[in-house]
Design a protein around this motif. Structure first.
Motif, PDB file in Angstrom:
ATOM      1  N   ALA A 128       0.830  -1.211   0.000  1.00 48.09           N
ATOM      2  CA  ALA A 128       0.000   0.000   0.000  1.00 48.09           C
ATOM      3  C   ALA A 128       0.861   1.255   0.000  1.00 48.09           C
ATOM      4  O   ALA A 128       1.075   1.876   1.045  1.00 48.09           O
ATOM      5  N   PRO A 129       1.367   1.645  -1.162  1.00 45.43           N
ATOM      6  CA  PRO A 129       2.226   2.829  -1.218  1.00 45.43           C
ATOM      7  C   PRO A 129       1.431   4.125  -1.101  1.00 45.43           C
ATOM      8  O   PRO A 129       0.266   4.184  -1.486  1.00 45.43           O
ATOM      9  N   LYS A 133       4.521   9.746  -7.645  1.00 49.00           N
ATOM     10  CA  LYS A 133       4.663   9.508  -9.082  1.00 49.00           C
ATOM     11  C   LYS A 133       5.213   8.117  -9.390  1.00 49.00           C
ATOM     12  O   LYS A 133       4.888   7.523 -10.412  1.00 49.00           O
ATOM     13  N   ASP A 134       6.104   7.644  -8.521  1.00 47.19           N
ATOM     14  CA  ASP A 134       6.808   6.390  -8.800  1.00 47.19           C
ATOM     15  C   ASP A 134       6.120   5.195  -8.159  1.00 47.19           C
ATOM     16  O   ASP A 134       5.597   5.280  -7.049  1.00 47.19           O
ATOM     17  N   ALA A 135       6.151   4.072  -8.872  1.00 45.62           N
ATOM     18  CA  ALA A 135       5.539   2.841  -8.377  1.00 45.62           C
ATOM     19  C   ALA A 135       6.481   2.106  -7.422  1.00 45.62           C
ATOM     20  O   ALA A 135       7.704   2.157  -7.568  1.00 45.62           O
ATOM     21  N   ASN A 136       5.896   1.443  -6.449  1.00 51.47           N
ATOM     22  CA  ASN A 136       6.643   0.535  -5.578  1.00 51.47           C
ATOM     23  C   ASN A 136       6.709  -0.843  -6.223  1.00 51.47           C
ATOM     24  O   ASN A 136       5.811  -1.238  -6.970  1.00 51.47           O
ATOM     25  N   ARG A 137       7.757  -1.587  -5.911  1.00 47.80           N
ATOM     26  CA  ARG A 137       7.893  -2.959  -6.395  1.00 47.80           C
ATOM     27  C   ARG A 137       7.399  -3.930  -5.322  1.00 47.80           C
ATOM     28  O   ARG A 137       7.797  -3.838  -4.163  1.00 47.80           O
ATOM     29  N   GLY A 138       6.532  -4.833  -5.728  1.00 43.23           N
ATOM     30  CA  GLY A 138       6.074  -5.887  -4.841  1.00 43.23           C
ATOM     31  C   GLY A 138       6.719  -7.192  -5.271  1.00 43.23           C
ATOM     32  O   GLY A 138       6.468  -7.678  -6.377  1.00 43.23           O
ATOM     33  N   ILE A 139       7.560  -7.764  -4.439  1.00 42.98           N
ATOM     34  CA  ILE A 139       8.357  -8.934  -4.815  1.00 42.98           C
ATOM     35  C   ILE A 139       7.873 -10.180  -4.072  1.00 42.98           C
ATOM     36  O   ILE A 139       7.711 -10.159  -2.843  1.00 42.98           O
ATOM     37  N   PHE A 140       7.642 -11.249  -4.829  1.00 38.72           N
ATOM     38  CA  PHE A 140       7.342 -12.560  -4.262  1.00 38.72           C
ATOM     39  C   PHE A 140       8.576 -13.446  -4.453  1.00 38.72           C
ATOM     40  O   PHE A 140       9.118 -13.524  -5.566  1.00 38.72           O
ATOM     41  N   ALA A 141       9.007 -14.112  -3.396  1.00 37.13           N
ATOM     42  CA  ALA A 141      10.137 -15.037  -3.503  1.00 37.13           C
ATOM     43  C   ALA A 141       9.792 -16.334  -2.777  1.00 37.13           C
ATOM     44  O   ALA A 141       9.251 -16.311  -1.667  1.00 37.13           O
ATOM     45  N   THR A 189       3.153  -1.219  -8.178  1.00 34.28           N
ATOM     46  CA  THR A 189       1.875  -0.764  -7.631  1.00 34.28           C
ATOM     47  C   THR A 189       1.967   0.686  -7.175  1.00 34.28           C
ATOM     48  O   THR A 189       3.012   1.125  -6.685  1.00 34.28           O
ATOM     49  N   LYS A 190       0.857   1.409  -7.359  1.00 40.05           N
ATOM     50  CA  LYS A 190       0.758   2.814  -6.949  1.00 40.05           C
ATOM     51  C   LYS A 190      -0.479   3.008  -6.078  1.00 40.05           C
ATOM     52  O   LYS A 190      -1.370   2.155  -6.033  1.00 40.05           O
ATOM     53  N   PHE A 191      -0.531   4.155  -5.458  1.00 41.27           N
ATOM     54  CA  PHE A 191      -1.636   4.513  -4.573  1.00 41.27           C
ATOM     55  C   PHE A 191      -2.988   4.417  -5.277  1.00 41.27           C
ATOM     56  O   PHE A 191      -3.136   4.810  -6.430  1.00 41.27           O
ATOM     57  N   ASP A 192      -3.964   3.859  -4.588  1.00 35.63           N
ATOM     58  CA  ASP A 192      -5.376   4.032  -4.943  1.00 35.63           C
ATOM     59  C   ASP A 192      -6.164   4.115  -3.634  1.00 35.63           C
ATOM     60  O   ASP A 192      -5.591   4.074  -2.541  1.00 35.63           O
ATOM     61  N   SER A 193      -7.468   4.223  -3.721  1.00 36.24           N
ATOM     62  CA  SER A 193      -8.273   4.485  -2.527  1.00 36.24           C
ATOM     63  C   SER A 193      -8.152   3.395  -1.459  1.00 36.24           C
ATOM     64  O   SER A 193      -8.325   3.667  -0.260  1.00 36.24           O
TER      65      SER A 193
END
Length: 213
Positions: A128-129, A133-141, A189-193
């Motif tokens: 939940a960023p 302007k910039d997207a966060n990276r969500g990493i699955f490992a 992912t970027k901010f939404d409601s």
């Protein structure tokens, strides 16, 4: 002799490059390997959310689309145990990753590919960023365990951020002998409601929700 050694090394490097998986190449492109994950990732995790969104090597998915725990599939050894982690190396934002490696999901002792059989170390919630302007990276490992493990970390429920921020993932994997990931995937992912719902659930992080400059 020196020329021969250099030739062998160069040949090995070329051969290694040819055998890189597509997920490894993409993770290098997005500066996940070697900055965050030092090893190559041989297999792509198949990750789908009940919203219909699927994680696909850097595609964009909203927090709303990723709000519920996803379905994860891989070529599992039915006799082995696995650990899966989802984390945000950019938290709260790429410009200010002060709580980086924020773990939003961590499950160990997964028997084969049956996620529900695992021991939940951190309950899932969507990355939940804040606004930006910039997207966060969500990493699955995904890691293959040497055996069934006795984890001594205190489980973290979905209503707290305590214990999730600046998570020592390298120390965790070393402690339990997990080695490098055997599979992975990631999204942007970027901010939404829905982000504000996550902050309200966690009772935190509102200070990061500054308007975009």
């Amino acid at each position: 002799m020196k020329k021969l050694i250099l030739l062998i090394a160069a040949t090995f490097a070329v051969a290694s490059a040819k055998t890189e998986s597509e997920i490894t190449k993409k993770m290098k492109e997005f500066k996940i390997i070697p900055d965050i994950i030092p090893n190559q990732v041989p297999e792509l995790l198949k990750i789908t959310f009940d919203s219909g969104a699927s994680v696909n090597m850097g595609n964009e998915i909203t927090p709303s689309e990723a709000k519920n725990q996803p379905k994860v599939e891989w070529n599992a050894d039915k006799n082995a145990f696995y650990t899966i982690v989802c984390f945000d190396p950019d938290a709260p934002s790429p410009k200010n990753p002060s709580i980086s490696n924020l773990v939003t999901w961590l499950v160990g002792n997964i028997s084969g590919n049956d996620i529900d059989s695992g021991y939940v170390l951190a309950e899932y919630y969507a990355i939940a960023p804040p606004r930006g302007k910039d997207a966060n990276r969500g990493i699955f490992a995904l890691f293959k365990q040497p055996s069934k493990l006795n984890f001594d970390e205190k489980p973290i429920d979905k209503y707290t951020i305590e214990g999730r921020t600046n998570y020592p993932l390298n120390e965790f994997t070393e402690k339990y002998g997990l080695g490098g990931p055997v599979a992975g995937n990631f999204y942007l992912t970027k901010f939404d409601s829905y982000v504000m719902e996550v902050y309200d659930m966690l009772n935190c992080c509102f200070e990061y929700n500054e308007p975009e400059e």
